[in-house]
Design a protein around this motif. Sequence first.
Motif, short mmCIF file in Angstrom:
data_model
loop_
_atom_site.label_atom_id
_atom_site.label_comp_id
_atom_site.label_asym_id
_atom_site.label_seq_id
_atom_site.Cartn_x
_atom_site.Cartn_y
_atom_site.Cartn_z
N SER A 74 0.85 -1.20 0.00
CA SER A 74 0.00 0.00 0.00
C SER A 74 0.88 1.25 0.00
CB SER A 74 -0.87 0.00 1.26
OG SER A 74 -1.60 -1.19 1.35
N PRO A 75 0.27 2.43 -0.06
CA PRO A 75 1.07 3.65 0.08
C PRO A 75 1.85 3.65 1.40
CG PRO A 75 -1.11 4.19 -0.75
CD PRO A 75 -1.14 2.73 -0.38
N ASP A 76 3.03 4.23 1.37
CA ASP A 76 3.95 4.20 2.51
C ASP A 76 3.31 4.61 3.83
OD1 ASP A 76 5.79 3.56 0.58
OD2 ASP A 76 6.95 5.40 0.75
N ASP A 77 2.46 5.62 3.80
CA ASP A 77 1.92 6.16 5.05
C ASP A 77 0.96 5.22 5.78
OD1 ASP A 77 0.04 6.61 2.99
OD2 ASP A 77 -0.85 8.29 4.07
N VAL A 78 0.53 4.14 5.15
CA VAL A 78 -0.34 3.18 5.84
C VAL A 78 0.36 1.85 6.14
CG1 VAL A 78 -2.48 4.21 5.01
CG2 VAL A 78 -1.44 2.33 3.72
N HIS A 79 1.61 1.71 5.76
CA HIS A 79 2.33 0.45 6.01
C HIS A 79 2.25 0.02 7.47
CE1 HIS A 79 5.24 0.58 2.30
NE2 HIS A 79 3.97 0.46 1.96
N PHE A 80 2.61 0.89 8.38
CA PHE A 80 2.68 0.49 9.78
C PHE A 80 1.30 0.19 10.36
CE2 PHE A 80 3.48 1.48 14.40
CZ PHE A 80 4.13 0.29 14.66
N SER A 81 0.31 1.00 10.04
CA SER A 81 -1.04 0.73 10.58
C SER A 81 -1.57 -0.60 10.03
CB SER A 81 -2.00 1.88 10.26
OG SER A 81 -2.16 2.05 8.88
N GLN A 82 -1.32 -0.89 8.76
CA GLN A 82 -1.76 -2.17 8.21
C GLN A 82 -0.98 -3.34 8.81
OE1 GLN A 82 -1.69 -1.75 3.89
NE2 GLN A 82 -3.87 -1.22 3.93
N LEU A 83 0.29 -3.14 9.07
CA LEU A 83 1.09 -4.16 9.72
C LEU A 83 0.52 -4.50 11.09
CD1 LEU A 83 3.60 -5.98 10.07
CD2 LEU A 83 4.82 -3.94 10.86
N LYS A 84 0.21 -3.49 11.88
CA LYS A 84 -0.35 -3.72 13.22
C LYS A 84 -1.68 -4.47 13.15
CE LYS A 84 -0.44 0.43 14.82
NZ LYS A 84 -0.61 1.58 15.70
N ILE A 85 -2.53 -4.10 12.23
CA ILE A 85 -3.81 -4.80 12.08
C ILE A 85 -3.58 -6.26 11.74
CG2 ILE A 85 -5.87 -4.99 10.61
CD1 ILE A 85 -5.75 -1.86 10.38
N ILE A 100 8.90 0.37 6.33
CA ILE A 100 7.89 -0.13 7.27
C ILE A 100 7.32 1.05 8.06
CG2 ILE A 100 7.51 -1.53 9.33
CD1 ILE A 100 9.56 -3.51 8.27
N LEU A 101 8.19 1.94 8.48
CA LEU A 101 7.78 3.12 9.26
C LEU A 101 8.02 4.37 8.43
CD1 LEU A 101 9.64 2.26 12.59
CD2 LEU A 101 7.36 1.51 11.89
N THR A 102 7.15 5.36 8.62
CA THR A 102 7.35 6.63 7.92
C THR A 102 7.64 7.77 8.88
OG1 THR A 102 4.98 7.01 7.92
CG2 THR A 102 5.93 6.02 5.93
N ASP A 103 7.64 7.46 10.17
CA ASP A 103 7.86 8.48 11.19
C ASP A 103 8.62 7.84 12.34
OD1 ASP A 103 7.47 10.17 13.53
OD2 ASP A 103 5.93 11.20 12.37
N LYS A 104 9.68 8.48 12.79
CA LYS A 104 10.48 7.89 13.87
C LYS A 104 9.70 7.72 15.15
CE LYS A 104 12.75 12.22 15.09
NZ LYS A 104 14.01 12.93 15.15
N SER A 105 8.58 8.43 15.30
CA SER A 105 7.76 8.27 16.50
C SER A 105 7.12 6.88 16.56
CB SER A 105 6.67 9.35 16.56
OG SER A 105 5.73 9.15 15.51
#
Length: 157
Positions: A74-85, A100-105
Amino acid sequence: MKQKVKVGIAGLGNHAVQPHLAKLLKMRDVEIVGAFDPDISKFDKADKILGTKLKFFNSYQELCFASDAVVICSPDDVHFSQLKIAVEEYGCHALVEKPILTDKSQAEEFKKLLMSTDKVITTCHPRRYDAMYVYIKELVEKYQKEYGKVEKFEMYF
């Protein structure tokens, strides 16, 4: 007989179709359950390229429910949220396109996710060995000797 791994694809952009789906479809231990992409027109394009008919899932959650593993393209900005789901809610293994992450936070939360699961979470560089990239690497190495160290190289496709 060994049971096939059920794999779902999130996102049907170029990275999903050529590097991932084309190869996954050739694996005898893999069953592609289908894909989710909000842009339904991408299914026709993927079907033509691959010579197959992908099942369309109405939501990412439905895709995860039907899968043992997901490939997140998917687009980069949803990678981590989709991974968690995929991992936390559906117990899926995951291959996530970079980054995998787009923000160090997100780093601490990612670390916690990794430490709390026995699922495989990985990323890849699927085009590293494609002929075009190997050729470009050879050219860079060749001309680097003549012109000096390459400090930065960007390529868009």
